[in-house]
Design a protein around this motif. Structure first.
Motif, short mmCIF file in Angstrom:
data_model
loop_
_atom_site.label_atom_id
_atom_site.label_comp_id
_atom_site.label_asym_id
_atom_site.label_seq_id
_atom_site.Cartn_x
_atom_site.Cartn_y
_atom_site.Cartn_z
N MET A 1 0.69 -1.08 -0.04
CA MET A 1 0.03 0.10 0.16
C MET A 1 0.79 1.28 -0.12
SD MET A 1 -3.22 -0.10 2.27
CE MET A 1 -3.05 -1.81 2.61
N LYS B 1 1.71 4.95 -0.50
CA LYS B 1 0.97 6.25 -0.45
C LYS B 1 2.01 7.17 -1.20
CE LYS B 1 3.52 6.76 3.78
NZ LYS B 1 3.52 7.33 5.26
N ARG C 1 2.17 10.93 -1.11
CA ARG C 1 1.78 12.04 -0.74
C ARG C 1 3.06 12.74 -0.20
NH1 ARG C 1 -0.71 10.31 4.87
NH2 ARG C 1 0.97 11.48 5.58
N GLY D 1 0.18 5.33 13.18
CA GLY D 1 -0.90 6.08 12.25
C GLY D 1 -1.48 7.21 12.82
N ASP E 1 0.76 9.90 12.45
CA ASP E 1 0.91 10.37 10.91
C ASP E 1 -0.23 11.22 10.75
OD1 ASP E 1 1.19 10.39 8.31
OD2 ASP E 1 1.66 8.40 7.94
N GLU E 2 -1.52 10.81 11.29
CA GLU E 2 -2.66 11.87 11.27
C GLU E 2 -2.33 13.04 11.76
OE1 GLU E 2 -6.06 9.53 12.18
OE2 GLU E 2 -7.29 11.33 12.41
N ARG F 1 -1.23 20.83 7.16
CA ARG F 1 -2.01 21.98 6.67
C ARG F 1 -2.21 23.09 7.30
NH1 ARG F 1 -4.93 17.00 5.78
NH2 ARG F 1 -5.96 17.15 7.81
N TYR G 1 -10.74 6.42 18.62
CA TYR G 1 -9.26 5.72 18.44
C TYR G 1 -8.15 7.14 18.80
CZ TYR G 1 -9.05 8.87 14.22
OH TYR G 1 -8.93 9.98 13.52
N VAL H 1 -6.12 9.29 17.91
CA VAL H 1 -6.12 10.59 17.73
C VAL H 1 -7.27 11.40 18.52
CG1 VAL H 1 -6.10 12.42 16.13
CG2 VAL H 1 -4.68 10.42 15.68
N SER I 1 -5.67 6.46 3.67
CA SER I 1 -4.56 7.00 3.07
C SER I 1 -3.85 7.95 4.04
CB SER I 1 -4.71 7.37 1.75
OG SER I 1 -5.47 8.63 1.94
N GLU I 2 -4.66 8.52 4.84
CA GLU I 2 -4.23 9.94 5.72
C GLU I 2 -3.37 9.57 6.85
OE1 GLU I 2 -7.48 10.80 8.13
OE2 GLU I 2 -6.97 13.28 8.15
N ARG I 3 -3.54 7.90 7.08
CA ARG I 3 -2.56 7.67 7.99
C ARG I 3 -1.54 6.76 7.54
NH1 ARG I 3 -4.68 6.95 12.78
NH2 ARG I 3 -3.79 4.89 13.64
N GLY I 4 -1.02 7.01 6.37
CA GLY I 4 0.20 6.36 5.69
C GLY I 4 -0.03 4.89 5.40
N GLY I 5 -1.30 4.61 5.35
CA GLY I 5 -1.90 3.40 4.83
C GLY I 5 -2.13 2.48 5.89
N ARG I 6 -1.97 3.18 7.40
CA ARG I 6 -2.08 2.25 8.68
C ARG I 6 -3.72 2.10 8.80
NH1 ARG I 6 2.15 5.58 9.34
NH2 ARG I 6 4.25 4.48 9.11
N ARG I 7 -4.03 1.31 9.72
CA ARG I 7 -5.26 0.99 10.19
C ARG I 7 -5.47 1.85 11.30
NH1 ARG I 7 -7.64 -3.66 7.94
NH2 ARG I 7 -6.25 -4.86 6.65
#
Lengths: 867, 111
Positions: A1, A3, A5, A31, A34-35, A42, B23, B25, B66-72
């Motif tokens: 997967m 990405k 970006r 994750g 990253d979020e 932004r 979750y 965040v 995709s926002e989390r670099g493909g992570r769940r």
């Protein structure tokens, strides 16, 4: 997967976090971060976001560590506790494991230390990567040789004319320098003339004085700490005057002793610009006397630099004669990879490093095999434990970590044992190798790293097989008792034992070969007599060229001294070399050969065998006329058909252009020791070259003779120290390095054998245990003690016979390779292998005898009453 | 029943409030919004693991974005035990606070 970006968080920071995060939460934490990161990107831009990410890396740590490492620690503690319990429960086995591994680690540790010492030569200089020695390859029709030294003027020339050269310095090694101070007088060897730049190229530390004072005034000398202690008893010697070959020198500075592992071992350093030195050394471009070192500027292309010198040579600017090739040697390579003419000290041999490394590897293999064998043999007992653990809920991963943990703990205890062994044996070991190790040689980063690798690999290799093997058991079949005790892996065990004993036999055979070769070299006929020869070197300050007949008379006037002879060298020492050719034959090519300048009594004193002509070597009547005696090899070299033909020839000698007839031919004798081929040698009477007096003495009343020799010497040469040695001792010294290697290999072989036997011993106990009932039933049916014993011995016998089959060709190949280095060598006899195999067999049978006898003589009732 | 710690209570309430969207965040942000306390993810997941281990919450894996670099995402839900524990905690709070008015305390009582 994958990405796509633009706003990825920093890679390294991500890696950093994953390093510490518990594997279960890792992807989610990453994750989340990253979020957050993309949000920050932004809002406030990438730079700020990255900054935030990085700071989070560290902020996150306490939380991660607190919750995850804590658990890991508890788990680790649990593993350690269970491992210790298991070790304590089986004390005998654990002891054998730890001892075996400990000895093997100690061997490899010592070998690593030695290898590290040898490969670390000259590593201590500040700019070690940029220091090179300039060598020359002289190739003319008459002469072909490679020198580690070049002419004196080239060093300064390189510094002045090549911008790549940061500094250049020369060394001129002198030996047999007579140093005197207040009644103390010694011949000193580590004496150097040097450029001042040497003090900035190599690393020195000053005890008294400093770099600026060095060589400021002529007539000054720099000495080392140990010399300062030897002559001045440790007080500050600066300003004091010592006599060097009769000239006065003021001590200007004291520097540290040369480290043990440098090729340039100095004791005295004097300036090359001393006015007393001959002028020609600064102008003659054709000598090969100065060991010259250059420091190249960073990023210099070595090839371009060398071709730069070569261009100058071709242009004739650097006038050093014919087509000579210059080359650079990195200073670190000098000790192990350079064996040229004019080395400052005799170089090391990488061959022995390889041999020792291989031995260390073999011993480690033997010890690890023990470990694996014992573990698999015990699998029967441990299978139940595994079964129970699995039933309770342990998963495979936990079991693997448990077994690995156990093996690592044993490895670590073995490491402690190894350190103690090394600590206790380091002096013995250093003495064997002739090296005084410092603590820095034992404790340093290279040794620690290699040791860590070895320990890790051993722990892993020894632990992984049982870990994987045992953890794969199905609990239900184990607990039902379906698994035949130790049946699984018994063929593997057999292979391993065969492997161990093959290695043991190879090591024993190699030891035998080395010792046989050494004793061969010590006892082989040399073609001359080395017994009862007292050799007195005549050094600077004493001279016997005019009055040697008188000196000989003085010595032979004592009852126990049978004869005296003077010569330029004694057999076993390096000889002079020069060209020789037929007199008055124009197109004759000159031959390069060895010279020994000897007096009339030499041939009878050393009992050389004359095969043609006479042994009369008359002292020359005038400057150019002389006579020659040749050896057989020289006759062959000139392609003469018989020694008698040689007697008809006249020769012209490269030494001073003397010429004259060949008067005699002697049988070949080993004048260089047995490591080398007998070369062509010419005996010639040349009194100016006489440097040795050899007395044939009656060793029965040595004490009086030595007393007499001492008195006579003082009468003849008052104030000059007398030195003497026995020729046979010196010959034994020639083979010292082989002897040491033999002793070392022997020691390691013995240790390897001990480890292998430890393993066999414990294996025998397991096998005996397993066959307990079988043997009891056999006994009940009437088997005798001998039957049972044979049953047990049979297996071992079979294994060792197979080991022999493997070991013989391997050791033959290895021995053949090693012996190729010797011009005069033993043949490899079959009995060498037979002895090695038999010895190993006997030792192995003795090892298992304890268990064999125990089982064979046990009462069957004891084994069977539970059925 | 074991009493919840303050941190556990905060976390459980937050998870409950966020419903399907609890979750890493969102929990962190919500807690910051409600209490002003900013947890690092290290501490956050440590505490969340503890809640899961004690059976107050359970983990559910979401779909990768995709926002989390493909992570769940790892979603948290309250379990029955978690809700019970919160209820118990709430009752304790209630009984502690009921009939007690902070403003009625006379500061003059200070010695």
């Amino acid at each position: 997967m994958k990405k796509i970006r633009s706003d990825n968080p920093p890679r390294i920071a991500e890696k950093f976090i994953s390093l510490f995060a518990h594997y279960q939460n890792r992807p989610y934490i990453l994750g989340d971060l990253d979020e957050d990161f993309s949000g920050k990107c932004r809002e406030k831009g990438r730079f700020f976001a990255s900054l935030w990410y990085w700071s989070n890396c560290f902020l996150i740590l306490p939380g991660l560590l607190k919750f995850n490492l804590l658990w890991r620690f508890f788990m680790l503690r649990n593993y350690i506790i269970t491992a210790f319990r298991s070790i304590m429960r089986h004390k005998g086995i654990s002891l054998i494991n730890i001892l075996g591994l400990g000895i093997a680690f100690a061997c490899s540790l010592l070998i690593i230390i030695y290898i590290n010492f040898e490969t670390g030569y000259d590593n201590y200089h500040r700019n070690v990567d940029r220091i090179y020695r300039v060598g020359i390859d002289i190739d003319t029709p008459d002469f072909k040789r490679t020198f580690s030294r070049i002419s004196f003027p080239l060093g300064p020339y390189l510094k002045e004319n090549f911008p790549q050269v940061e500094a250049s310095g020369r060394l001129w090694q002198r030996s047999n320098v007579l140093v005197q101070y207040e009644g103390k007088s010694f011949y000193e060897d580590r004496f150097y003339y040097a450029d001042k730049d040497i003090f900035s190229i190599f690393s020195f530390s000053f005890i008294y004085g400093n770099t600026t004072e060095v060589f400021r005034d002529p007539g000054t000398v720099v000495i080392t700490e140990s010399i300062s202690g030897k002559y001045f008893g440790g007080e500050d010697p600066t300003g004091k005057v010592i006599s060097v070959n009769g000239n006065d020198f003021i001590v200007s500075a004291v520097v540290n002793n040369a480290p043990e592992n440098t090729h340039f071992k100095y004791n005295f350093i004097v300036s090359l610009n001393e006015p007393a030195l001959p002028k020609w050394i600064h102008t003659n471009w054709k000598t090969t006397m100065a060991s010259t070192y250059v420091v190249l500027k960073e990023g210099t292309n070595r090839e371009a630099f060398i071709s730069g010198i070569m261009n100058k040579v071709l242009e004739g600017v650097v006038d050093s004669g014919d087509t000579n090739n210059y080359f650079l040697q990195p200073i670190r390579d000098i000790h192990l990879h350079s064996n040229l003419s004019g080395e400052l000290e005799s170089p090391g041999d990488p061959l022995y490093l390889y041999i020792f490394a291989i031995i260390a590897g073999l011993i480690l293999i033997i010890a690890n095999i023990n470990f694996i064998n014992i573990s698999t043999a015990r699998s029967a007992n441990r299978a139940k434990e595994v079964g129970v653990r699995k039933v309770i809920g342990a998963n495979r991963k936990q079991l693997v970590s448990q077994f690995l943990g156990e093996s690592f703990i044993i490895t670590i205890i073995a490491l402690i044992v190894a350190w103690s062994i090394v600590f206790l044996s380091r002096d013995y070991f250093g003495e064997l190798l002739g090296i005084r190790f410092t603590s820095g040689d034992f404790i340093n980063i290279n040794v620690a790293l290699s040791l860590a690798v070895i320990v890790f690999l051993s722990g892993f290799a020894a632990g992984s097989y049982p870990a994987i093997f045992l953890s794969s058991f199905k609990p239900i079949s184990v607990l039902k008792g379906k698994l035949r005790s130790g049946a699984k892996g018994s063929s593997l065990r057999r292979i391993m034992v065969i492997c161990q004993f093959s290695i043991s036999i190879i090591l024993v055979a190699s030891t035998l070969v080395v010792f046989r070769q050494v004793s061969y070299m010590k006892n082989e006929k040399l073609g001359f007599s080395k017994e009862q020869k007292l050799v007195i070197p005549v050094r600077r300050g004493a001279d016997i060229s005019d009055n040697y007949e008188m000196v000989k008379k003085e010595f032979t006037g004592f009852a126990g001294i049978y004869s005296a002879s003077v010569s330029s060298g004694v057999p076993g020492r390096t000889t002079q070399g020069a060209n020789i050719k037929l007199l008055n034959v124009e197109d004759d090519k000159s031959q390069w050969m060895h010279y020994m300048f000897v007096d009339n009594d030499f041939i009878s004193a050393f009992e050389l065998e004359l095969i043609a002509g006479s042994s009369e070597l008359k002292a020359p009547l005038d400057e150019s006329k002389t006579t020659f005696i040749l050896n057989e090899t020289t006759v062959k070299l000139f392609r003469w058909h018989s020694p008698e033909e040689a007697l008809t020839k006249n020769l012209w000698s490269g030494y001073g252009g003397r010429h004259g007839p060949v008067v005699g031919v002697v049988k070949d004798f080993h004048f260089r020791g047995l490591q080398q081929q007998i070369g062509p040698v010419i005996l010639n009477n040349y009194p100016e070259m006489f440097r040795y007096i050899t007395l044939t003495v009656d060793t029965a009343n040595l004490k009086e003779i030595l007393l007499f020799v001492g008195e006579t010497w003082q009468k003849l040469f008052p104030g000059i120290p007398l030195e003497y040695y026995f020729l046979d001792d010196m010959f034994d010294n020639l083979y010292r390095s082989e002897e040491k290697t033999g002793t070392l290999i022997g020691t390691f072989t013995l240790l390897g054998l001990i480890i292998a036997c430890l393993g066999l011993f414990s294996l025998a106990s397991f096998i005996a245990d397993q066959r307990n009932k079988e043997i009891a039933i056999r006994k009940v049916h009437g088997a005798s003690f001998a039957d049972i014993a044979f049953l047990q011995y049979k297996d071992i016998l079979k294994w060792i016979l197979i080991s022999n089959l493997i070991a013989w060709p391997v050791s033959y190949y290895a021995a053949e390779n090693w012996l190729e280095n010797y011009a005069n060598r033993i043949g490899i006899d079959v009995w060498l292998f037979a002895v090695s195999g038999l010895a190993t067999l006997v030792i192995a049978l003795l090892t298992i005898s304890y268990h064999t006898v125990k089982v064979a003589s046990s009462n069957p009732v004891n084994s069977l009453r539970y059925e | 029943m074991r009493e919840l710690s303050k941190a556990e209570e905060t976390f459980l309430i937050t998870i409950g409030r966020l419903r399907e969207n609890a979750y890493g965040v969102s929990i962190r942000d919500k807690i910051a919004e409600l209490t002003g306390k900013v947890y690092t993810y290290g501490t956050l997941y440590g505490l969340l693991d503890q809640l899961v281990n004690r059976g107050y919450a359970l983990k559910l894996e979401g779909a990768p974005t995709s926002e989390r670099g493909g992570r769940r995402k790892l979603y948290y839900r309250l379990t029955r035990e978690g809700i019970e524990a919160l209820k118990a905690s709430y009752q304790v709070q209630q009984s502690l606070w009921s009939g007690f008015d902070l403003s009625s305390i006379d500061e003059g009582l200070k010695i």
